[in-house]
Design a protein around this motif. Structure first.
Motif, PDB file in Angstrom:
ATOM      1  N   LEU A   1       0.855  -1.180   0.000  1.00  0.00           N
ATOM      2  CA  LEU A   1       0.000   0.000   0.000  1.00  0.00           C
ATOM      3  C   LEU A   1       0.894   1.234   0.000  1.00  0.00           C
ATOM      4  O   LEU A   1       1.721   1.417   0.907  1.00  0.00           O
ATOM      5  CB  LEU A   1      -0.912   0.003   1.225  1.00  0.00           C
ATOM      6  CG  LEU A   1      -1.861   1.192   1.352  1.00  0.00           C
ATOM      7  CD1 LEU A   1      -2.826   1.254   0.177  1.00  0.00           C
ATOM      8  CD2 LEU A   1      -2.629   1.129   2.670  1.00  0.00           C
ATOM      9  N   VAL A   2       0.750   2.068  -1.021  1.00  0.00           N
ATOM     10  CA  VAL A   2       1.555   3.287  -1.132  1.00  0.00           C
ATOM     11  C   VAL A   2       0.820   4.423  -0.439  1.00  0.00           C
ATOM     12  O   VAL A   2      -0.307   4.765  -0.799  1.00  0.00           O
ATOM     13  CB  VAL A   2       1.822   3.645  -2.613  1.00  0.00           C
ATOM     14  CG1 VAL A   2       2.660   4.912  -2.715  1.00  0.00           C
ATOM     15  CG2 VAL A   2       2.523   2.488  -3.321  1.00  0.00           C
TER      16      VAL A   2
ATOM     17  N   GLY B   1       2.333  -4.822   3.460  1.00  0.00           N
ATOM     18  CA  GLY B   1       3.166  -3.788   4.060  1.00  0.00           C
ATOM     19  C   GLY B   1       2.938  -2.466   3.364  1.00  0.00           C
ATOM     20  O   GLY B   1       2.134  -2.352   2.434  1.00  0.00           O
ATOM     21  N   ILE B   2       3.661  -1.477   3.811  1.00  0.00           N
ATOM     22  CA  ILE B   2       3.443  -0.100   3.350  1.00  0.00           C
ATOM     23  C   ILE B   2       4.716   0.448   2.723  1.00  0.00           C
ATOM     24  O   ILE B   2       5.829   0.218   3.224  1.00  0.00           O
ATOM     25  CB  ILE B   2       2.994   0.778   4.534  1.00  0.00           C
ATOM     26  CG1 ILE B   2       1.592   0.373   4.972  1.00  0.00           C
ATOM     27  CG2 ILE B   2       3.027   2.265   4.194  1.00  0.00           C
ATOM     28  CD1 ILE B   2       1.313   0.565   6.422  1.00  0.00           C
TER      29      ILE B   2
ATOM     30  N   SER C   1       2.314   6.152  13.262  1.00  0.00           N
ATOM     31  CA  SER C   1       0.999   5.626  13.633  1.00  0.00           C
ATOM     32  C   SER C   1       0.584   4.379  12.869  1.00  0.00           C
ATOM     33  O   SER C   1      -0.094   3.512  13.397  1.00  0.00           O
ATOM     34  CB  SER C   1      -0.084   6.690  13.413  1.00  0.00           C
ATOM     35  OG  SER C   1       0.195   7.877  14.103  1.00  0.00           O
ATOM     36  N   VAL C   2       0.977   4.292  11.605  1.00  0.00           N
ATOM     37  CA  VAL C   2       0.345   3.324  10.710  1.00  0.00           C
ATOM     38  C   VAL C   2       0.589   1.871  11.119  1.00  0.00           C
ATOM     39  O   VAL C   2      -0.298   1.032  11.012  1.00  0.00           O
ATOM     40  CB  VAL C   2       0.779   3.597   9.249  1.00  0.00           C
ATOM     41  CG1 VAL C   2       2.223   3.209   8.999  1.00  0.00           C
ATOM     42  CG2 VAL C   2      -0.158   2.920   8.272  1.00  0.00           C
ATOM     43  N   LYS C   3       1.777   1.540  11.618  1.00  0.00           N
ATOM     44  CA  LYS C   3       2.046   0.168  12.050  1.00  0.00           C
ATOM     45  C   LYS C   3       1.208  -0.181  13.275  1.00  0.00           C
ATOM     46  O   LYS C   3       0.622  -1.273  13.363  1.00  0.00           O
ATOM     47  CB  LYS C   3       3.536   0.009  12.355  1.00  0.00           C
ATOM     48  CG  LYS C   3       3.927  -1.280  13.096  1.00  0.00           C
ATOM     49  CD  LYS C   3       3.644  -2.516  12.262  1.00  0.00           C
ATOM     50  CE  LYS C   3       4.248  -3.771  12.876  1.00  0.00           C
ATOM     51  NZ  LYS C   3       3.645  -4.169  14.147  1.00  0.00           N
TER      52      LYS C   3
ATOM     53  N   LYS D   1       0.359  -3.554  10.097  1.00  0.00           N
ATOM     54  CA  LYS D   1       1.179  -3.814   8.908  1.00  0.00           C
ATOM     55  C   LYS D   1       2.429  -2.942   8.941  1.00  0.00           C
ATOM     56  O   LYS D   1       2.346  -1.738   9.188  1.00  0.00           O
ATOM     57  CB  LYS D   1       0.390  -3.525   7.623  1.00  0.00           C
ATOM     58  CG  LYS D   1      -0.885  -4.341   7.503  1.00  0.00           C
ATOM     59  CD  LYS D   1      -0.584  -5.834   7.373  1.00  0.00           C
ATOM     60  CE  LYS D   1      -1.875  -6.628   7.186  1.00  0.00           C
ATOM     61  NZ  LYS D   1      -1.595  -8.076   7.108  1.00  0.00           N
ATOM     62  N   PRO D   2       3.596  -3.525   8.656  1.00  0.00           N
ATOM     63  CA  PRO D   2       4.851  -2.767   8.768  1.00  0.00           C
ATOM     64  C   PRO D   2       5.107  -1.845   7.586  1.00  0.00           C
ATOM     65  O   PRO D   2       4.638  -2.085   6.468  1.00  0.00           O
ATOM     66  CB  PRO D   2       5.906  -3.872   8.800  1.00  0.00           C
ATOM     67  CG  PRO D   2       5.295  -4.965   7.966  1.00  0.00           C
ATOM     68  CD  PRO D   2       3.816  -4.919   8.251  1.00  0.00           C
TER      69      PRO D   2
END
Length: 440
Positions: free
Chosen positions: A217-218, A242-243, A259-261, A266-267
């Protein structure tokens, strides 16, 4: 990106570092400052709450109260918890047992997805892979053209023969890449201005058709908490692995990266740290935590240096430095290495302790260019044997480089000082730096 947050955390922790003991009041004050700094950096509220609670609990524990340096112990705790919130351990891409490895990029329009596809292809080629790019974004009129232009720049094939059906485009591109013997296939899918069912359905069908090894995910780091909301929405419909975080070099406050992890589980696997196509890096949470806390990033610095200079050049440079030699040819080699490593300010900020000293200092890269012009105006023999450069040669070099004789003299004197230092170091002596009195 983390400059403001880093300044505030470093100031708060700096107050604790020098204390012989920590009481409840000093810990509470520090926790309030840390909480405020994180919220101002647009970090998710729930993530901030849990982070501060964990740090407070550990700061009041035995490991700190019985430590000889309690302030330093708290800094260590903050570093460990920052690393944990961004994802303990490095999260690498998965590679298929039987090639090709398929990587599907998903995300909203404007997140930098198409450029990220090219950056990822270039990164993987440097690692010895043979990548191909597949244009499956048929919604945005210029997307295929943009990807083809990027592909030409980095000399990586872009497969784009199907222009009507994105699912068919992804499938056909994969088949073509396989027939060409490509071992990595990166598929650029369509983005939208906002999340909608059509996007999710299309992505789901592409994923089902090409069965990717990695779905990345970008996310645009500049959008802060909105990026986290996008990640949550995608997670509900499309399982991603992952991102890939873009624009990490921008002036956003850093909330998405922190925040996102914690929110999605998802790392962050990769991060774009500049506009150039070679400025995509694997994301290392511990190194990022060190940068935020002003501890530098020596490992990344070493990796950049190794990537910037060939192995035989490294050995030759080391041999010459050990011999106390430093010609202008050596200067050009080291200058080329510095240029490849990226903007000088960013490179220097990775050196522990130097980042803080550079705050507000303008590192003049034009000066480096001027010095390079002087060196390139010398003949190969003059570069190799600088002692040959007499008065008339200095005048010629100054004219050829658009500089003054005084500036040429300054460079020649600086090289002499450098060679003197190298000789002292090669004999195991501590060099005498100008303006620093030795102890006698």
């Amino acid at each position: 990106m983390f400059d403001t947050l880093g300044d505030k955390l470093q100031a708060t922790l700096g107050d604790l570092r020098g204390r012989g003991r920590l009481d409840e009041e000093s810990i509470s004050k520090a926790m309030r400052e840390i909480r405020l700094a994180l919220l101002e950096a647009d970090v998710n509220f729930a993530v901030v709450k849990e982070f501060v609670a964990l740090v407070r609990e550990r700061a009041q524990g035995v490991e700190v109260t019985k430590s000889l340096t309690p302030g330093q112990e708290v800094v260590k705790i903050v570093h460990e918890e920052l690393t944990a919130v961004m994802g303990s351990g490095d999260s690498k891409l998965a590679f298929a047992g039987r090639p090709p490895t398929v990587i599907l990029l998903a995300g909203l329009q404007g997140s930098g997805k198409t450029t990220a596809a090219a950056k990822l292809a270039l990164l993987l080629r440097k690692e010895g892979k043979s990548p191909a790019l597949v244009a499956a974004d048929l919604q945005r009129p210029a997307a295929i053209t943009q990807l083809e232009q990027l592909g030409r720049q980095i000399q990586i094939p872009v497969l784009s023969s199907e222009r009507t059906d994105p699912v068919a485009a992804a499938k056909l591109g994969l088949e073509q890449a396989r027939s060409q013997g490509r071992d990595v296939v990166i598929v650029d899918s369509a983005g939208r201005h906002q999340l909608d069912e059509a996007l999710m359905d299309e992505l789901d069908r592409i994923r089902g058709e090409i069965k990717p090894t990695n779905v990345l995910l970008v996310l645009d780091a500049m959008t802060g908490q909105e990026a986290v909301s996008v990640a949550q929405a995608f997670q509900e419909r499309i399982a991603f692995d992952g991102i890939l975080l873009t624009k990490l070099d921008g002036d956003a406050r850093g909330g998405a990266a922190l925040s996102v992890k914690a929110v999605t589980g998802k790392p962050i696997k990769l991060a774009s740290v500049g506009e150039k196509l070679d400025q995509l890096e694997y994301f290392h949470p511990d190194r990022m935590a060190s940068r935020i806390l002003g501890m530098g990033d020596v490992l990344t610095l070493i990796e950049k240096a190794e990537a910037a200079v060939e192995a035989d050049e490294q050995e030759e440079m080391e041999r010459r430095l050990r011999a106390g030699e430093f010609t202008f040819d050596d200067f050009l080699t080291s200058h080329k290495m510095l240029r490849k490593m990226g903007p000088l300010q960013g490179v220097l900020s990775m050196i522990p302790g130097l980042g803080n000293q550079l705050k507000g200092v303008d590192v003049n890269e034009h000066e480096l260019a001027r010095v390079e012009a002087i060196v390139l105006s010398m003949t190969p023999k003059e570069r190799r044997l600088p002692h040959l450069i007499d008065g008339s040669r200095r005048v010629r070099i100054a004219k050829g480089s658009g500089t003054t004789v005084q500036q040429v003299n300054q460079l020649l004197n600086a090289r002499k000082q450098m060679q003197k230092m190298m000789k002292q170091l090669s004999k195991g002596k501590m060099p005498a730096f100008p303006g620093v009195a030795g102890k006698g």
